[in-house]
Every structure is written in C-alpha cells, then in structure tokens.
Scaffold this active site. Structure first.
Site, PDB file in Angstrom:
ATOM      1  N   SER A 118       0.819  -1.209   0.000  1.00 59.04           N
ATOM      2  CA  SER A 118       0.000   0.000   0.000  1.00 59.04           C
ATOM      3  C   SER A 118       0.852   1.258   0.000  1.00 59.04           C
ATOM      4  O   SER A 118       0.330   2.351  -0.168  1.00 59.04           O
ATOM      5  CB  SER A 118      -0.980   0.001   1.173  1.00 59.04           C
ATOM      6  OG  SER A 118      -0.400  -0.536   2.310  1.00 59.04           O
ATOM      7  N   GLU A 151      -5.933  -0.690  -7.810  1.00 56.60           N
ATOM      8  CA  GLU A 151      -5.057   0.401  -8.239  1.00 56.60           C
ATOM      9  C   GLU A 151      -3.817  -0.262  -8.856  1.00 56.60           C
ATOM     10  O   GLU A 151      -3.127  -1.025  -8.177  1.00 56.60           O
ATOM     11  CB  GLU A 151      -4.687   1.245  -7.007  1.00 56.60           C
ATOM     12  CG  GLU A 151      -4.291   2.660  -7.289  1.00 56.60           C
ATOM     13  CD  GLU A 151      -3.970   3.441  -6.014  1.00 56.60           C
ATOM     14  OE1 GLU A 151      -3.726   2.847  -4.951  1.00 56.60           O
ATOM     15  OE2 GLU A 151      -3.948   4.683  -6.106  1.00 56.60           O
TER      16      GLU A 151
HETATM   17  P1  NAI Z   1      -1.264  -9.762   7.148  1.00 57.06           P
HETATM   18  O1  NAI Z   1      -0.291  -9.556   8.255  1.00 57.06           O
HETATM   19  O2  NAI Z   1      -2.710  -9.969   7.469  1.00 57.06           O
HETATM   20  O3  NAI Z   1      -0.797 -11.021   6.263  1.00 57.06           O
HETATM   21  C1  NAI Z   1       0.516 -11.241   5.847  1.00 57.06           C
HETATM   22  C2  NAI Z   1       0.718 -12.751   5.720  1.00 57.06           C
HETATM   23  O4  NAI Z   1       1.966 -12.993   5.090  1.00 57.06           O
HETATM   24  C3  NAI Z   1       0.743 -13.492   7.058  1.00 57.06           C
HETATM   25  O5  NAI Z   1      -0.243 -14.503   7.057  1.00 57.06           O
HETATM   26  C4  NAI Z   1       2.157 -14.081   7.124  1.00 57.06           C
HETATM   27  O6  NAI Z   1       2.209 -15.356   7.745  1.00 57.06           O
HETATM   28  C5  NAI Z   1       2.528 -14.164   5.661  1.00 57.06           C
HETATM   29  N1  NAI Z   1       3.967 -14.176   5.399  1.00 57.06           N
HETATM   30  C6  NAI Z   1       4.940 -13.473   5.998  1.00 57.06           C
HETATM   31  N2  NAI Z   1       6.138 -13.757   5.439  1.00 57.06           N
HETATM   32  C7  NAI Z   1       5.907 -14.656   4.449  1.00 57.06           C
HETATM   33  C8  NAI Z   1       6.721 -15.318   3.503  1.00 57.06           C
HETATM   34  N3  NAI Z   1       8.032 -15.113   3.450  1.00 57.06           N
HETATM   35  N4  NAI Z   1       6.143 -16.193   2.626  1.00 57.06           N
HETATM   36  C9  NAI Z   1       4.816 -16.420   2.659  1.00 57.06           C
HETATM   37  N5  NAI Z   1       3.973 -15.799   3.539  1.00 57.06           N
HETATM   38  C10 NAI Z   1       4.517 -14.921   4.411  1.00 57.06           C
HETATM   39  O7  NAI Z   1      -1.069  -8.524   6.168  1.00 57.06           O
HETATM   40  P2  NAI Z   1      -2.127  -7.855   5.163  1.00 57.06           P
HETATM   41  O8  NAI Z   1      -2.949  -6.860   5.896  1.00 57.06           O
HETATM   42  O9  NAI Z   1      -2.782  -8.930   4.385  1.00 57.06           O
HETATM   43  O10 NAI Z   1      -1.151  -7.002   4.223  1.00 57.06           O
HETATM   44  C11 NAI Z   1      -0.373  -7.597   3.215  1.00 57.06           C
HETATM   45  C12 NAI Z   1       0.084  -6.532   2.247  1.00 57.06           C
HETATM   46  O11 NAI Z   1      -1.072  -5.902   1.672  1.00 57.06           O
HETATM   47  C13 NAI Z   1       0.900  -5.392   2.862  1.00 57.06           C
HETATM   48  O12 NAI Z   1       1.871  -4.992   1.947  1.00 57.06           O
HETATM   49  C14 NAI Z   1      -0.145  -4.293   3.076  1.00 57.06           C
HETATM   50  O13 NAI Z   1       0.428  -3.000   3.069  1.00 57.06           O
HETATM   51  C15 NAI Z   1      -1.021  -4.488   1.859  1.00 57.06           C
HETATM   52  N6  NAI Z   1      -2.382  -3.977   1.964  1.00 57.06           N
HETATM   53  C16 NAI Z   1      -3.120  -4.188   3.094  1.00 57.06           C
HETATM   54  C17 NAI Z   1      -4.426  -3.711   3.173  1.00 57.06           C
HETATM   55  C18 NAI Z   1      -5.259  -3.967   4.387  1.00 57.06           C
HETATM   56  O14 NAI Z   1      -6.347  -3.341   4.499  1.00 57.06           O
HETATM   57  N7  NAI Z   1      -4.874  -4.846   5.294  1.00 57.06           N
HETATM   58  C19 NAI Z   1      -5.047  -2.975   2.054  1.00 57.06           C
HETATM   59  C20 NAI Z   1      -4.213  -2.896   0.876  1.00 57.06           C
HETATM   60  C21 NAI Z   1      -2.930  -3.348   0.866  1.00 57.06           C
END
Ligand code: NAI
Length: 282
Positions: A118, A151
């Site tokens: 993001s 986006e």
């Molecule tokens: P989250 O913390 O809910 O999920 C991340 C996941 O990645 C976790 O389940 C973790 O176990 C896994 N993970 C970590 N290292 C890993 C690896 N090396 N290989 C495979 N899996 C791995 O995070 P979330 O909220 O889903 O965010 C993910 C991305 O999306 C970030 O870059 C965030 O900025 C972006 N984003 C988030 C939004 C939101 O509303 N939460 C909206 C738009 C973008």
C-alpha cells in the site's frame, strides 16, 4: 494466464486467492507457516459460505473454487509454474525484497511479479529483481471479494505490455482497474490519509467529538463510512506508517502525522484489531 501464485495468506492474500480462484484461475497460495495457511483456507471457505448463503454463488461454484486453490509452505515450489505472482506479505521492505529475489530466481522468465503493497515504492521493489519491466503494483482493497477497485501502479520500468496484461486480469476478476504512476501513497492513500489525519487533528484540537466528525462526512459528503471509523478499520498503526511514507517521500509538512495519532499508536489503541481506537469494539 492460467496459474497465479499468491504469497502471504493474511487479510489481503486470502481474499486475493479467493477472487482469482473464483474467476477460474489455478491458484497456489504460499504461506510461511502451516497455522497461517490453515487460517487462510478457513477464511476463504467461510467467505465462500457467506456468498452461498446470500445466493451469490452455487454450491458447485464453491466446490470448484476450493478445488482450484492449492497451497504450499515452499516458495520455490509455489512459483515454479506461475504466470503471475501476487505478493501480499507484511509491509516491510526487507521482507518483500527477500521474497521477490527468491521468486525472481525461481519463477519462469515470462512471469509477471506484482506487489499488493500500500505504500512501498514499486520502482524500488522492482529494482531488487532482474525483470523490472515485468514488475507492477496490484493494489487490492479490503475486503478483497467485495471492493471493486484495483489500483495498478506502474514502476519506472514497467512495460506497457505488463500494464495492459494486469489491467485485463483485474477486469477478468470483475474489478475495475485504475492505473497510476509510482509515487508515495499512489493515488488512494495520498488522497485518503491527509483526510483521515485532518479528522484526527479536529479531535486533537477539540473542534468536535469523533462521532460528530464522522456524521459530518457521512451525511454532508455522502461518505459511506466516516474517516475516524475508517481509520480504526484500517488500523491506526497502518495509517501512521502511510502518513510517514508520504511525509518522508514528499518532505512536505502538510503530511505530518497528528500527535494524537502517534500517541494512540504508542498506547496500543490501534482500532478494530485491539478493540479500541477512536471508537470501542467488542
Ligand atoms: P497480514 O499480516 O494480514 O498477512 C501477511 C501474511 O503474510 C501473514 O499470514 C504471514 O504469515 C505471511 N507471510 C509473511 N512472510 C511470508 C513469507 N516469506 N512467505 C509467505 N507468507 C509470508 O497482512 P495484510 O494486511 O494482508 O497485508 C499484506 C500486504 O497488503 C501489505 O503490503 C499491506 O500494506 C497491503 N495492503 C493491506 C491492506 C489492508 O487493508 N490490510 C489494504 C491494501 C494493501
């Protein structure tokens, strides 16, 4: 385009896997730990059940969608056959750099690499790989199965062909893609976060109560959700991080985070996920 690998099955990753599988793509979900993989698959099934109960999909659709989702804890194995890789791991540059280097070395030459970041620069992430022309931002919104926007962020070297392919893919998911060039906060957060920050300044300066600020924006500006409720939903820590990205990226004081936001994050009042932010949650 047939095989899509999604790296990270958290809030965003499981939603991204869900929408690709529902649109007929073979999806491989790559997670770091079994417990998170189980949680992600469970979340996908629950979300499909919700759609089923609302008669948006049939039982056969649900079954077929789940059958198209494969999973692994091994990144190398997970990207070997991918045509597109969408990364959705935590918002930390060093973590993403390591994963993209591994993916770049092991995915086929033609594979497009996309990040759901993001706020991190797409150009900087692309530069960690040997295929910056086939690297792009694919920024989905939460909850992914519901929100229409994707986006699409072009890094400095993203090719026109890559952009067009990814815009077309987003349309196949039933989404509406909007293309923007790489710049701090892209369009979405550059416009949204200063509004949220200003709403927090109104609380900080005692201009109005949080409920009233949200009412003004809902009833006067037709926003479906007030800025403070939205900030709690996004996570106040995430809002602070993004404001700092804007502040550092533009070196413009108009993006300085409100001291009240900093204090609330320090106090662990992060919004929905901790049960309290500008409002309280059960
Ligand atoms: P989250 O913390 O809910 O999920 C991340 C996941 O990645 C976790 O389940 C973790 O176990 C896994 N993970 C970590 N290292 C890993 C690896 N090396 N290989 C495979 N899996 C791995 O995070 P979330 O909220 O889903 O965010 C993910 C991305 O999306 C970030 O870059 C965030 O900025 C972006 N984003 C988030 C939004 C939101 O509303 N939460 C909206 C738009 C973008």
């Amino acid at each position: 385009m047939k095989n899509v690998s999604v790296i990270g099955g958290g809030t965003m990753g499981n939603g991204i896997a869900h929408v690709f599988a529902m649109s007929g793509f073979e999806v491989t979900l790559v997670e770091a730990k079994q417990q998170f993989l189980d949680k992600a698959l469970d979340a996908i099934e629950k979300n499909l059940d919700r759609m089923l109960s609302k008669q948006k999909i049939s039982n056969d659709d649900k079954k077929a969608t789940l059958q198209r989702i494969h999973s692994t804890l091994n990144t190398v194995e997970g990207v070997m056959k991918a045509d597109l890789v969408v990364e959705a791991i935590p918002e930390q540059f060093d973590l993403k750099k390591k994963v993209f280097q591994e993916v770049d070395e092991n995915a086929p030459k033609h594979t497009i690499l996309a990040s759901n970041t993001s706020s991190i620069s797409i150009t900087k992430l692309a530069a960690q790989t040997k295929r910056p022309d086939r690297f792009i931002g694919m920024h989905f919104f939460n909850p992914v199965p519901v929100m229409k926007l994707v986006e699409v962020i072009n890094g400095l070297e993203t090719s026109e062909e890559t952009t067009q392919t990814v815009m077309g893919l987003a349309e196949k998911l039933g989404k509406v893609p909007v293309s923007a060039d790489d710049s701090p906060g892209f369009v979405s957060n550059r416009v949204l976060m200063p509004m949220i920050n200003e709403a927090i300044f109104c609380v900080y300066e005692g201009v109005a109560e949080p409920e009233d600020i949200d009412q003004v924006m809902k009833l006067g500006m037709a926003h479906p959700m007030g800025p403070l409720r939205l900030a709690d939903f996004i996570g106040l820590d995430v809002c602070l991080d993004i404001l700092n990205v804007l502040y550092d990226g533009f070196k413009d004081p108009k993006y300085r985070p409100c001291p009240l936001l900093v204090k609330m994050v320090d106090a662990g009042k992060l919004g929905d996920k901790t049960g309290e932010g500008f409002f309280k949650y059960d």
